[in-house]
Design a protein around this motif. Structure first.
Motif, short mmCIF file in Angstrom:
data_model
loop_
_atom_site.label_atom_id
_atom_site.label_comp_id
_atom_site.label_asym_id
_atom_site.label_seq_id
_atom_site.Cartn_x
_atom_site.Cartn_y
_atom_site.Cartn_z
N ALA A 98 2.02 8.94 -6.77
CA ALA A 98 1.97 10.33 -6.31
C ALA A 98 2.82 10.51 -5.05
O ALA A 98 3.56 11.49 -4.92
CB ALA A 98 0.52 10.75 -6.06
N LEU A 99 2.73 9.56 -4.12
CA LEU A 99 3.55 9.68 -2.90
C LEU A 99 5.03 9.68 -3.26
O LEU A 99 5.82 10.44 -2.70
CB LEU A 99 3.24 8.53 -1.93
N ARG A 100 5.42 8.84 -4.22
CA ARG A 100 6.83 8.80 -4.63
C ARG A 100 7.24 10.12 -5.26
O ARG A 100 8.36 10.59 -5.06
CB ARG A 100 7.08 7.62 -5.57
N HIS A 101 6.30 10.72 -6.04
CA HIS A 101 6.59 12.02 -6.65
C HIS A 101 6.89 13.06 -5.57
O HIS A 101 7.68 13.97 -5.77
CB HIS A 101 5.39 12.45 -7.50
N TRP A 102 6.21 12.88 -4.40
CA TRP A 102 6.45 13.81 -3.27
C TRP A 102 7.40 13.18 -2.25
O TRP A 102 7.32 13.44 -1.06
CB TRP A 102 5.12 14.24 -2.66
N SER A 103 8.30 12.32 -2.73
CA SER A 103 9.47 11.82 -1.97
C SER A 103 9.18 10.79 -0.89
O SER A 103 10.02 10.55 -0.04
CB SER A 103 10.24 12.98 -1.31
N VAL A 104 7.99 10.20 -0.87
CA VAL A 104 7.72 9.12 0.09
C VAL A 104 7.72 7.81 -0.69
O VAL A 104 6.84 7.58 -1.53
CB VAL A 104 6.37 9.33 0.81
N LEU A 105 8.69 6.95 -0.42
CA LEU A 105 8.86 5.71 -1.21
C LEU A 105 7.86 4.65 -0.73
O LEU A 105 8.23 3.65 -0.11
CB LEU A 105 10.29 5.21 -1.11
N ALA A 106 6.59 4.91 -1.00
CA ALA A 106 5.51 4.02 -0.54
C ALA A 106 5.48 2.75 -1.40
O ALA A 106 6.02 2.71 -2.51
CB ALA A 106 4.17 4.75 -0.64
N THR A 107 4.84 1.72 -0.85
CA THR A 107 4.65 0.46 -1.59
C THR A 107 3.21 0.00 -1.35
O THR A 107 2.47 0.61 -0.57
CB THR A 107 5.60 -0.65 -1.09
N LEU A 108 2.84 -1.11 -2.02
CA LEU A 108 1.51 -1.68 -1.84
C LEU A 108 1.58 -2.97 -1.06
O LEU A 108 2.52 -3.76 -1.24
CB LEU A 108 0.87 -1.97 -3.21
N LYS A 109 0.59 -3.16 -0.21
CA LYS A 109 0.40 -4.46 0.43
C LYS A 109 -0.88 -5.01 -0.18
O LYS A 109 -1.90 -4.30 -0.19
CB LYS A 109 0.27 -4.24 1.94
N TRP A 110 -0.82 -6.24 -0.71
CA TRP A 110 -2.00 -6.79 -1.40
C TRP A 110 -3.22 -6.77 -0.49
O TRP A 110 -3.07 -7.11 0.68
CB TRP A 110 -1.68 -8.22 -1.83
N PRO A 111 -4.41 -6.39 -0.95
CA PRO A 111 -4.66 -6.01 -2.34
C PRO A 111 -4.31 -4.56 -2.67
O PRO A 111 -3.77 -4.29 -3.73
CB PRO A 111 -6.16 -6.27 -2.51
N ASN A 112 -4.64 -3.62 -1.76
CA ASN A 112 -4.44 -2.22 -2.16
C ASN A 112 -4.15 -1.28 -0.99
O ASN A 112 -4.47 -0.10 -1.06
CB ASN A 112 -5.64 -1.72 -2.98
N ASP A 113 -3.54 -1.82 0.08
CA ASP A 113 -3.11 -0.94 1.17
C ASP A 113 -1.86 -0.20 0.71
O ASP A 113 -0.92 -0.83 0.20
CB ASP A 113 -2.73 -1.76 2.42
N VAL A 114 -1.84 1.09 0.95
CA VAL A 114 -0.65 1.87 0.60
C VAL A 114 0.14 2.10 1.89
O VAL A 114 -0.40 2.64 2.86
CB VAL A 114 -1.04 3.22 -0.05
N VAL A 115 1.38 1.62 1.90
CA VAL A 115 2.15 1.63 3.15
C VAL A 115 3.53 2.27 2.95
O VAL A 115 4.06 2.27 1.85
CB VAL A 115 2.34 0.20 3.73
N PHE A 116 4.05 2.81 4.04
CA PHE A 116 5.42 3.31 4.05
C PHE A 116 6.05 2.78 5.34
O PHE A 116 5.55 3.06 6.43
CB PHE A 116 5.46 4.83 4.00
N ARG A 117 7.12 2.01 5.20
CA ARG A 117 7.80 1.38 6.36
C ARG A 117 6.78 0.72 7.29
O ARG A 117 6.75 1.00 8.49
CB ARG A 117 8.62 2.41 7.12
N ASP A 118 5.95 -0.13 6.71
CA ASP A 118 4.95 -0.91 7.46
C ASP A 118 3.84 -0.09 8.09
O ASP A 118 3.06 -0.61 8.88
CB ASP A 118 5.61 -1.76 8.56
#
Ligand code: BTN
Length: 258
Positions: A98-118
């Motif tokens: 969903a964040l990517r759909h709204w232009s934020v290229l987020a990623t996951l940090k194991w197990p399930n933290d959602v992060v953008f540029r740390d």
């Protein structure tokens, strides 16, 4: 707590996740509200949403800042207990999508933290509950959508950010929720089916912990190594300098910058 929430039936009536949505202005924690309603009122797929939480909870007993503007919701699930660990991991994927759909290229940090540029932008708290002979998981999801930066904690490890701070625009929390729930339905069904290998691979594609040298603080102590994969059961596999392989079920990851 508002004792008379509006129960909504969404446009996608064939959907399981979000088949019924209870909306509250203020709750202690949407996970706690979901647990109170489990059974007749909150069945598999029911979603609890609040405008704010006064005692939002994070993983490992931490607090989750929940001022107005953010998205705070909990999904009631009745998964196969054998696949709960993988479900816990992949519950971050719909947030990233969903964040990517709204232009934020987020990623996951194991197990399930959602992060953008740390910086943390979303988080998941899955809790297992036995009630009336049924095993439930309440999957709590918090996303810093429209939260001003000065309302977010300056945590260790880079702090937090929000979608609004990164894009300069507000998103409709209702639209964000609807998109995210449709993505959640896909990962939930895959986690309960024979497609778990594919799901674990899709998870790894979004997870920056893979291929990193990390230290993981687990309940049994600290483990160091290179994270090489996530198993279809949801464990993180580390290989140390001697080639010893360790599977870790839960913990907090710190990247090693040696
Ligand atoms: C974490 O990253 O530590 C997990 C944060 C989970 C926050 C969400 S907000 C909705 C639900 N209700 C809670 O009290 N916590 C989760």
């Amino acid at each position: 707590m508002n004792l008379f929430p509006r129960a909504e039936v969404p446009a996608h009536v064939e959907s399981l996740i979000g088949r019924e949505i209870f909306r509250f202005d203020t709750v202690e924690s949407t996970n706690d509200t979901a647990k109170e309603l489990l059974g007749d009122r909150a069945r598999e797929g029911t979603v609890i949403v609040a405008e704010r939480q006064v005692s939002g909870r994070g993983r490992h007993g931490r607090a989750w800042a929940s001022p107005p503007g953010g998205l705070y919701c909990s999904i009631v699930l009745t998964p196969d207990p054998r696949h709960v660990q993988l479900l816990n991991l992949v519950s971050g994927m719909p947030v990233v999508k969903a964040l990517r759909h709204w232009s934020v290229l987020a990623t996951l940090k194991w197990p399930n933290d959602v992060v953008f540029r740390d910086r943390k932008i979303g988080g998941i708290l899955c809790e297992g509950v036995h009630r009336h002979d049924t095993f439930y998981v309440v999957a709590g999801i918090g996303v810093n959508t429209n939260v001003p930066l000065d309302r977010l904690p300056a945590e260790a490890g880079g702090g937090a950010t929000s979608l609004k701070a990164e894009t300069g625009t507000e998103v409709s929390n209702d639209e964000f929720l609807e998109y995210m729930l449709r993505e959640y339905e896909k990962v939930y069904k895959a986690s309960q089916s024979g497609a778990r290998n594919v799901l674990a691979r899709d998870y790894m594609a979004l997870c920056t912990t893979i291929r990193q040298r990390v230290e993981v603080a687990t309940p049994e102590g600290k483990v160091r190594g290179t994270a090489i994969e996530v198993t279809p059961l949801g464990a993180l596999v580390l290989v140390d300098d001697s080639g010893v392989r360790t599977e870790v079920a839960d913990g907090s990851v710190t990247p090693l910058r040696e």
